[in-house]
Design a protein around this motif. Structure first.
Motif, PDB file in Angstrom:
ATOM      1  N   ASN A 118       0.807  -1.224   0.000  1.00 43.47           N
ATOM      2  CA  ASN A 118       0.000   0.000   0.000  1.00 43.47           C
ATOM      3  C   ASN A 118       0.841   1.276   0.000  1.00 43.47           C
ATOM      4  OD1 ASN A 118      -2.444  -1.515   0.130  1.00 43.47           O
ATOM      5  ND2 ASN A 118      -2.155  -1.760   2.345  1.00 43.47           N
ATOM      6  N   HIS A 119       2.132   1.127  -0.304  1.00 39.97           N
ATOM      7  CA  HIS A 119       3.030   2.290  -0.267  1.00 39.97           C
ATOM      8  C   HIS A 119       3.868   2.339  -1.551  1.00 39.97           C
ATOM      9  CE1 HIS A 119       1.999   2.920   3.943  1.00 39.97           C
ATOM     10  NE2 HIS A 119       2.145   1.623   4.107  1.00 39.97           N
ATOM     11  N   TYR A 120       3.225   2.721  -2.641  1.00 44.50           N
ATOM     12  CA  TYR A 120       3.890   2.716  -3.948  1.00 44.50           C
ATOM     13  C   TYR A 120       5.120   3.614  -3.965  1.00 44.50           C
ATOM     14  CZ  TYR A 120       4.737   3.302  -8.941  1.00 44.50           C
ATOM     15  OH  TYR A 120       5.335   3.351 -10.173  1.00 44.50           O
ATOM     16  N   GLN A 121       5.010   4.830  -3.423  1.00 41.50           N
ATOM     17  CA  GLN A 121       6.136   5.759  -3.462  1.00 41.50           C
ATOM     18  C   GLN A 121       7.340   5.231  -2.680  1.00 41.50           C
ATOM     19  OE1 GLN A 121       6.641   8.358  -5.403  1.00 41.50           O
ATOM     20  NE2 GLN A 121       4.630   7.903  -6.294  1.00 41.50           N
ATOM     21  N   LYS A 122       7.067   4.464  -1.648  1.00 43.24           N
ATOM     22  CA  LYS A 122       8.162   3.844  -0.913  1.00 43.24           C
ATOM     23  C   LYS A 122       8.919   2.876  -1.817  1.00 43.24           C
ATOM     24  CE  LYS A 122       7.513   2.390   3.326  1.00 43.24           C
ATOM     25  NZ  LYS A 122       7.148   1.555   4.501  1.00 43.24           N
TER      26      LYS A 122
END
Length: 251
Positions: A118-122
């Motif tokens: 749920n953390h694409y930018q990560k």
């Protein structure tokens, strides 16, 4: 976790700002520390180091800059754990083990994807960090591209984002190379020399200019203070040019 996300972002931004000069690496200071006693291969920290091992060994060798970056990564990640010394040693063990084979690369990516689903930018920042490692020796081999591409695909990174990151690194190092070439051209000009001169000729030209512009010699000739000041600045420029060329030639 938010902690490691901040770590990834901070490291990448720091390296970009400093031109990837890892010898000037500055530790990132965060007050919150995590206690972790489990298997680090089920944690973002261990999985990141495992993927770093794959990328670092993709071209068959680990250069000094890569080794320096890895050392700082172990230190800075481990600092964010209460049991930092134990974590650092475990990260080193993971790296040593995972650099031996590429067979489990996708399995590692699958684990990391589940944690960061749920953390694409990560995940984008993770790829950016891995590409930084691949580019840090100023060479991005086809093998490094392939392993980075496999990791990006497994982490479900959009193709455009992956290509934009590669383009950004390529442009950065292209500009750096061009700036270095311009600086060297200027340095040879200052020393009244050219790139075809051998080292002895270069040294003779340097010594001649030092005698010509040394402030003590100029002062002894009865020159005015303004001329002495100009000579001092010129001598500094001569010394800087000589050091730049020596560094480039490895002498």
């Amino acid at each position: 976790m938010k902690l490691l996300f901040l770590l990834f972002v901070g490291i990448v931004l720091y390296l970009i700002a400093k031109g990837y000069k890892t010898e000037k690496f500055e530790n990132i200071k965060l007050n919150v520390k995590e206690k972790f006693d489990g298997d680090l291969m089920n944690h973002e920290a261990g999985l990141l180091v495992a993927l770093m091992a794959k990328v670092a060994k993709a071209d068959g060798q680990v250069c000094d800059l890569e080794a320096e970056m890895l050392k700082h990564t172990f230190t800075d990640i481990s600092r964010h754990f209460e049991n930092s010394d134990e974590i650092r040693e475990k990260l080193k063990v993971i790296y040593s083990k995972e650099k031996e084979s590429f067979d489990n690369t996708l399995e590692i990516c699958e684990k990391l994807y589940k944690i960061t689903k749920n953390h694409y930018q990560k995940r984008v920042k993770i790829i950016e960090y891995l590409l930084n490692l691949a580019f840090i020796d100023k060479e991005f081999s086809q093998t490094e591209f392939m392993i980075a591409e496999d990791i990006a695909n497994a982490l479900k990174i959009k193709r455009t984002d992956f290509e934009n990151l590669i383009n950004a690194f390529e442009n950065f190092y292209r500009e750096q190379k061009e700036n270095k070439a311009l600086s060297l051209d200027k340095a040879y000009e200052v020393l009244e020399s050219n790139k075809d001169d051998d080292n002895n000729t270069l040294k003779k030209n340097y010594r001649k200019l030092v005698k010509q512009y040394h402030p003590d010699i100029v002062s002894g000739q009865g020159a005015s203070q303004s001329i002495i000041d100009d000579a001092t600045k010129k001598l500094q420029e001569i010394n800087e040019a000589y050091e730049l060329i020596k560094k480039d030639r490895g002498i």
